[in-house]
Design a protein around this motif. Structure first.
Motif, PDB file in Angstrom:
ATOM      1  N   GLY A 145      63.975  28.216  26.211  1.00 38.61           N
ATOM      2  CA  GLY A 145      63.722  26.958  25.492  1.00 38.61           C
ATOM      3  C   GLY A 145      62.479  26.364  26.120  1.00 38.61           C
ATOM      4  O   GLY A 145      62.089  25.143  25.511  1.00 38.61           O
TER       5      GLY A 145
ATOM      6  N   SER B 275      59.275  30.646  25.029  1.00 40.47           N
ATOM      7  CA  SER B 275      60.625  30.482  24.443  1.00 40.47           C
ATOM      8  C   SER B 275      60.999  29.425  23.663  1.00 40.47           C
ATOM      9  O   SER B 275      62.154  29.311  23.187  1.00 40.47           O
ATOM     10  N   ALA B 276      60.086  28.439  23.740  1.00 38.37           N
ATOM     11  CA  ALA B 276      60.259  27.082  23.082  1.00 38.37           C
ATOM     12  C   ALA B 276      59.777  27.224  21.514  1.00 38.37           C
ATOM     13  O   ALA B 276      58.767  27.296  21.292  1.00 38.37           O
ATOM     14  N   LEU B 277      60.841  27.291  20.581  1.00 41.10           N
ATOM     15  CA  LEU B 277      60.644  27.694  18.976  1.00 41.10           C
ATOM     16  C   LEU B 277      60.798  26.247  18.361  1.00 41.10           C
ATOM     17  O   LEU B 277      61.664  25.286  18.644  1.00 41.10           O
TER      18      LEU B 277
ATOM     19  N   GLU C 171      64.476  24.504  17.353  1.00 44.20           N
ATOM     20  CA  GLU C 171      65.371  24.788  18.130  1.00 44.20           C
ATOM     21  C   GLU C 171      65.684  24.271  19.473  1.00 44.20           C
ATOM     22  O   GLU C 171      64.725  23.440  19.774  1.00 44.20           O
TER      23      GLU C 171
ATOM     24  N   THR D 238      65.540  23.097  23.603  1.00 45.11           N
ATOM     25  CA  THR D 238      65.051  23.241  24.463  1.00 45.11           C
ATOM     26  C   THR D 238      65.770  23.663  26.010  1.00 45.11           C
ATOM     27  O   THR D 238      65.127  23.580  26.938  1.00 45.11           O
TER      28      THR D 238
ATOM     29  N   GLN E 166      68.660  32.124  19.971  1.00 46.28           N
ATOM     30  CA  GLN E 166      68.504  32.720  21.525  1.00 46.28           C
ATOM     31  C   GLN E 166      67.620  33.834  21.545  1.00 46.28           C
ATOM     32  O   GLN E 166      66.847  34.136  22.366  1.00 46.28           O
TER      33      GLN E 166
ATOM     34  N   ALA F  84      64.021  33.484  20.537  1.00 50.36           N
ATOM     35  CA  ALA F  84      63.384  32.694  21.653  1.00 50.36           C
ATOM     36  C   ALA F  84      63.142  33.922  22.686  1.00 50.36           C
ATOM     37  O   ALA F  84      61.951  33.689  23.195  1.00 50.36           O
TER      38      ALA F  84
ATOM     39  N   THR G  58      59.177  35.073  23.873  1.00 48.79           N
ATOM     40  CA  THR G  58      58.761  35.489  25.466  1.00 48.79           C
ATOM     41  C   THR G  58      58.258  36.685  25.778  1.00 48.79           C
ATOM     42  O   THR G  58      57.052  37.020  26.415  1.00 48.79           O
TER      43      THR G  58
END
Length: 432
Positions: free
Chosen positions: A123, A127-129, A132, A134, A168, A171, A175
């Motif tokens: 998150g 990986s912060a979308l 979605e 965090t 998940q 994300a 990454t």
């Protein structure tokens, strides 16, 4: 749920296959040109499960990044003064938020010990979308009646295992696209010892790999931490004999979760003694196999030290040889001028005993072997000095140069033997 059952933890290295390899790095790549992404569930997992491997990789020049799925909010706390931070403690009102912050600080210290380049939580960062989460909470766990890890009946709705897998995986895929690791390391399907978050982490990583399959972001190889080894498992195994010092100090940084009880032992909050293992094993999950070394075998990599009888014979023989050889040339003296002389024979004699004792301790992996070398050499020297009153082999009477070197030869054996034990101990510790 039965929290009184004896917890089960697999021990790495109990099974080493004939086709095992001893690296995670693909064929044709140097460590300095390799990036590895480790994906773990909680702070401390990277150290306790893969710390020796990470320390060895970074020492060899590889780049290691870490993605941690949760902040470990459901962990049990060892320090009584911090028990109130536990999410399930009666006095706790923040659902483990402060504990997660503390464990984040511990993780940062551990990663400094291991030499990890970059770290992020799921998150965060790449990986912060948009739209979605965090932040993903630790799911916690319980111990089943068979001693195996089981789901936590009190797991929160916003924990890792209760939230949808697809976001998940997306994300984690983002990454991977950002970091472009050559190798990914995570859990096998059993999650090591079965923790629900470990198993979910495996599922998420494998789903993420499906999303990037066939693209330039797809890694060359993906490895899973081996849990309970199976004779029937035909996947390629990697056996890493890593750096125990870095692993131990990284584990020590996670003080809320781990107590280091000795140079090679530790305990979690459940007080179950466990080894700090320098051997960590993995199974290939996806990607290219590594070519096994042509001359090395798993048996050779973990060859056992000589037994007590062979060690006694070896040390005794070395003591006799070094004691006799040293006696023969310890009296060689270079007389530079009147009153000035250099006992080069004595120095050579003492070095002979030192190297013989050091080799014995390293080869047998027993410090008492060095002591035995020195004891035999000392007794032999004493026999030469006192068995016959007119013996000239060892003259112990510090009134002239021959008498001085004879005295130093006899008692110097004890000193160099002690030094050899220190040297051998440091060598073994460095090479664990």
């Amino acid at each position: 749920m039965n929290n009184d059952a004896q917890p089960y933890y697999p021990v790495a290295g109990e099974l080493i296959t004939e086709n095992a390899v001893f690296t995670l790095i693909p064929d044709g790549r140097a460590p300095q040109n390799t990036t590895l992404l480790f994906v773990h569930a909680h702070p401390d997992d990277e150290s306790s499960a893969t710390g020796a491997t990470i320390a060895a990789l970074t020492a060899a020049g590889a780049t290691v990044d870490l993605l941690t799925m949760t902040r470990g909010e459901m962990g049990e706390v060892i320090d009584p003064a911090l028990k109130h931070l536990e999410a399930e403690h009666p006095a706790n009102t923040d659902r483990g938020r402060q504990l997660g912050q503390l464990r984040t600080r511990e993780l940062k210290a551990a990663l400094t010990e291991l030499g990890v380049r970059d770290h992020l939580f799921l998150g965060q960062g790449p990986s912060a979308l948009p739209g979605e989460r965090t932040h993903y909470r630790d799911s916690g766990m319980s111990w089943g009646s068979d001693g195996r890890a089981a789901a936590n009946p009190l797991a929160a709705d916003d924990c890792l295992t209760h939230l949808p897998l697809k976001p998940q995986a997306e994300a984690v895929a983002a990454t991977i696209r950002a970091i472009r690791p050559d190798v990914i390391v995570t859990y096998d399907a059993d999650g090591g010892y079965g923790h629900p978050d470990h198993k979910r982490t495996h599922e998420v990583v494998m789903a993420a790999l499906d999303l990037i399959a066939g693209t330039t972001a797809e890694p060359i190889a993906v490895w899973g931490i081996e849990g309970q080894p199976q004779e029937t498992d035909t996947r390629q195994q990697a056996v890493i004999r890593g750096k125990i010092e870095g692993k131990r100090e990284a584990m020590r940084a996670h003080a809320t979760q781990i107590t280091i009880t000795g140079p090679t032992t530790f305990e979690y909050s459940n007080k179950v003694p466990q080894p700090i293992n320098a051997v960590e094993t993995y199974r290939k999950l996806q990607g290219q196999n590594i070519t096994p070394p042509p001359t090395a075998s798993a048996t050779e990599e973990i060859a056992e030290a000589p037994g007590p009888i062979n060690s006694i014979i070896t040390a005794s023989a070395l003591g006799l040889i070094s004691g006799f050889a040293g006696t023969m040339y310890h009296t060689q003296i270079w007389y530079i001028s009147k009153g000035l002389w250099l006992p080069w024979g004595l120095a050579l004699a003492l070095l002979t005993v030192y190297f013989a004792a050091t080799w014995a301790a390293i080869h047998t992996e027993k410090n008492w072997a060095a002591t035995l070398v020195g004891a035999v050499a000392f007794l032999l020297t004493g026999t030469f000095a006192f068995a016959k009153g007119n013996s000239l082999l060892v003259y112990i009477n510090p009134i002239n140069p021959p008498g001085i070197v004879g005295t130093l030869w006899a008692f110097g054996i004890l000193a160099v033997t002690a030094l050899s034990i220190i040297s051998a101990s440091r060598y073994r510790q460095k090479n664990k």
